[in-house]
Scaffold this motif. Sequence first.
Motif, PDB file in Angstrom:
ATOM      1  N   PHE A  66      11.582  13.921   0.603  1.00 43.57           N
ATOM      2  CA  PHE A  66      11.323  12.574   0.083  1.00 43.57           C
ATOM      3  C   PHE A  66      12.118  11.528   0.851  1.00 43.57           C
ATOM      4  CE2 PHE A  66      10.077  14.785  -3.980  1.00 43.57           C
ATOM      5  CZ  PHE A  66       8.723  14.462  -3.865  1.00 43.57           C
ATOM      6  N   GLU A  67      13.315  11.951   1.237  1.00 45.68           N
ATOM      7  CA  GLU A  67      14.111  11.023   2.035  1.00 45.68           C
ATOM      8  C   GLU A  67      13.420  10.769   3.374  1.00 45.68           C
ATOM      9  OE1 GLU A  67      18.642  10.656   3.869  1.00 45.68           O
ATOM     10  OE2 GLU A  67      18.091  12.341   2.598  1.00 45.68           O
TER      11      GLU A  67
ATOM     12  N   GLU B  59      10.470   8.938   2.531  1.00 52.52           N
ATOM     13  CA  GLU B  59      10.868   7.563   2.247  1.00 52.52           C
ATOM     14  C   GLU B  59      11.181   6.830   3.539  1.00 52.52           C
ATOM     15  OE1 GLU B  59      11.481   4.337  -0.216  1.00 52.52           O
ATOM     16  OE2 GLU B  59      10.664   6.318  -0.696  1.00 52.52           O
ATOM     17  N   GLN B  60      11.936   7.591   4.376  1.00 46.99           N
ATOM     18  CA  GLN B  60      12.236   6.976   5.675  1.00 46.99           C
ATOM     19  C   GLN B  60      10.942   6.743   6.446  1.00 46.99           C
ATOM     20  OE1 GLN B  60      14.969   9.636   7.573  1.00 46.99           O
ATOM     21  NE2 GLN B  60      16.728   8.966   6.322  1.00 46.99           N
TER      22      GLN B  60
ATOM     23  N   LYS C 235       8.084   6.470   5.058  1.00 45.07           N
ATOM     24  CA  LYS C 235       7.375   5.412   4.354  1.00 45.07           C
ATOM     25  C   LYS C 235       7.910   4.052   4.761  1.00 45.07           C
ATOM     26  CE  LYS C 235       6.284   3.821  -0.318  1.00 45.07           C
ATOM     27  NZ  LYS C 235       6.496   4.060  -1.765  1.00 45.07           N
TER      28      LYS C 235
END
Length: 967
Positions: A785-786, A789-790, A792
């Motif tokens: 997710f990180e 997220e990154q 993203k």
Amino acid sequence: MITNFSSYSSKMKFTQVSLVLFVVLFLVILSGYSQQIGLPEIRNYNRLNYKADPQNWDINQDKNGNIYFANNKGLVQFDGSTWRRYNLPNGSLIRAFKIDTSGKIFVGGINEFGYFKPNPKGIMTYFSLAKYLPPTMLKQIDIVWKVHIFQGEVFFQSFAKVYILKNNKLRIVSPPSRFQFSYQVNNRLYFQDHKMGLLEYRNGKMAVLPETKIFNNGEIWGIIAFPHTNKLLISTLNDGLFVYDFKKVSAWNTEANGFIKKYGSLGGVFLKNKFIINTPTNGIIKCDTAGKIIQHINLKNGLQNNVVLFSFIDSKQNLWLGLGNGIAFLNENSAFTRLGGYYNLSSVYSSTIYKGNLYAATDEGLFYHSLKGNIKDSPFQFVEGTSGQNWNVQVIDNQLFCGSSNGALLIDDGKIVQTIDSKGYLGFKKLPNRPNTLIGSVYSGFNILEKVGGNWTVKHKIDGIYVYPFSFEVDNKYLWYKKDGSLFQMEFSDDLKTFKSVKNYSNLSSKDKGIGSVQLLDNSVSFQTNNHFYRYSQSTNTFIEDKKYTAIFATIPSVHIIREDVDGNIWYVFKESLGLLKKSRNSYYKNFIAPFSNLTNNLIINHFSINIFSKDNVIVGLTDGLAYFDMKQMNNYDSKPIAMIRSFAYPESSSILGNGQKELAVYNIPYKSNNVVFTFSSPTYDNLENVEYSYKLEGFDNQWSKWSNTYTKEYTNLREGTYKMVVKVRNSYGIQSKETSVSFRVSPPWYRHTVAYFAYILLSLITLYIIRIRIETKIRRNKYFELVEQRKIYLEKEAKIRQEQFELEQEIVRLNNEKLKAKILFKDKELVNNSLQVVKKNKILNDIITKMKNIETESLEESVKVQFIKLNKSIVKEVNSDKSWKNLENHIKNVHYDFLKRLKEKYPTISPRELDLSTYLLINMSTKEIAELMNITPEGVELARYRLRKKLGLNRKDNLISFLMDI
């Protein structure tokens, strides 16, 4: 020899002649009369104790020390603490039983016989042997009266038959006529037959004993062997006692036989050189081998019932009696007997023997009993005139003195022969080197007594001292006594009328504080405190330690009364107990405490009395009479008692231990039954109230419990684990047993079981694994997710950049489009304008054509006419060949194709003319321009607009051009 310690004087020797005469007299008394002084401890048990029928017919003991009784309601067991009863299946009485070495108890009842055997938990279980007989023979059994185990066979004897068990097989023997009873004596088995007399069982057959038909008309209830002879003592119910030497039967013409002829006999036993003979009406008698009655014990002096059905000697040589109403225990193995209430004695302050009489000074008077008479039966007699407190009775110069509240008395033959003084006296002592002179302690000091002309008189009172001196000692110069923690030293004057000096000592030395006791040791006055002994030195006027006696008492409890007898033995009192340091020939002292422990709390400490007469006979004054002690039996107290954990119970089960069963190594208890109860016992039946137990549950208790009479212990809510109950017993003599233990294990609850813990560990590992996996997954997810997220953020940034770029491009496109649109619009405008110009041109040309049609060509020259026609055709051709309008239409359709397509899809019913109108409106053409392009009037354009609005479903307020632009 007789020594009186209740008011022991200076231990002065009698004249040699008097001493020898006295000793000879006393020895003649003892040797000439066979008797037992005092009663043994008698303990009665009634039906409320053992919870069965009053009658008890047979008694026996197993190898663990448990006592059993044949009762009318079954087999009764007693272990010293608890009574248990075991019944026959048919509920019948039990008359007889025997116990074999394996623990089987063979019993006989009514039409039933068999054996009890402990199951693995120690519960007595009955196994019938009678059931193997034919059914027709069961009712012929009747009552089994005797059971014997003889030469590997078990005999069940009824009046009609004998049923013999051997190797698990039954054999039946019938009598010559009818059996009475049977008897096992000295490894021989006898039967009484009503016609043949006595029979002996030999090698499977019955042999008639000669000259025994004399018993055919009577009932033999007991046969006892004479010691060291081949003779039998035969006791009958109504005909007395007989002696049989296997040749002839003769009546035993003795004192005992006269008693039995009067009261009857129900058998008996032989105990310690004496016969115990039971009677059906008057208790028991003890007689020696010569038939002299030693003692008679019945309802009057201790038994609860006069009907004695059976007597039994246990492993400790004590006597048990099965009574017509209850059970009795007689402590025959004890060195002590008691002379108390039955003998009219209360608290005894002093005692002595004088001219064949035993005298006892009590708080109620002076009593005496002749040793020549029958002390076993009769109580002590009261000496008239001695009512009240009698503090002391002692022999001085072969005369009997009594110090009492009635004065100083001389006693002889149970009577007062002289009242020396009517004032109250506490005691008397001889003064050294002053013959015919006594010093007597009175309630208010000391008096001097003198013998004049054969009579004693009070010479005078010693002046200057007014005390209550019960205990005092004298030497050549001083009188010593202890009072209120101080030692008084009083020096006699030459005329004995006063004391030259009186000194008071509160300590014997700087290291030993206080005064413990004053006594005579080695014929001189000795002083003691904290078991340190001192002698007074006149030369130094100090107390010098006597290291000899200090060393002797080094390991003795702290004492407060000390007496030395004529043999050099030292008697001492500590706390409320009595002890003895017995002197051997090499002057070594051996300490004895245990034999006297039964006297604890019964001694009269302030008026301690002990008498030694002959070498081994001791009489001690008690709060409830006298205790007689035979020192020859002192070694009987060395044996250790046995501690037993008798039962072990928990809610779902119980085990009776010590019944002969094989004990389990460890008992397993389910957790739901973790409340356990133990009962303790000890096969020690004398002085049961002083038997004490101490226990410890290893795994639960950190230390031993205090000693107590409690023989049960319960533990509740025990946690799982292995436990070990350890118990020890202390008998009434203070001797401790070895430890006895039982181990058991409390199983854990299912949720704390080993398997459960394994499951917990497994589940924990699985959980940890799952948690690890989840954590790792979460970490990966977090990383993902990180990363996402990154990504993203990156994509958002990128998208934003792209969006911005797109927006910029869109803006550019928009601007370009607007520019293009504006350009197109401009071009459209330009094209429209051009088209309009063309239209106008065509209109002009059409007007020209129209006008040229109106020109009369006939009037024109032919050449002009030709030119005119050519011009007309050229103009018409120009008008017809002009495609500007068509081009304009195509242009508009191409530029606004998407718009026209959406509009057509959304409104399928729209007409091509309306599509054109919509396009013209979209490009913001005016009504006039549209009218020119569509070749209609402006009113026609408005009408077309109106129709278009209706087809598009617009309200009046809706702007048609804006609506078209939104499409």
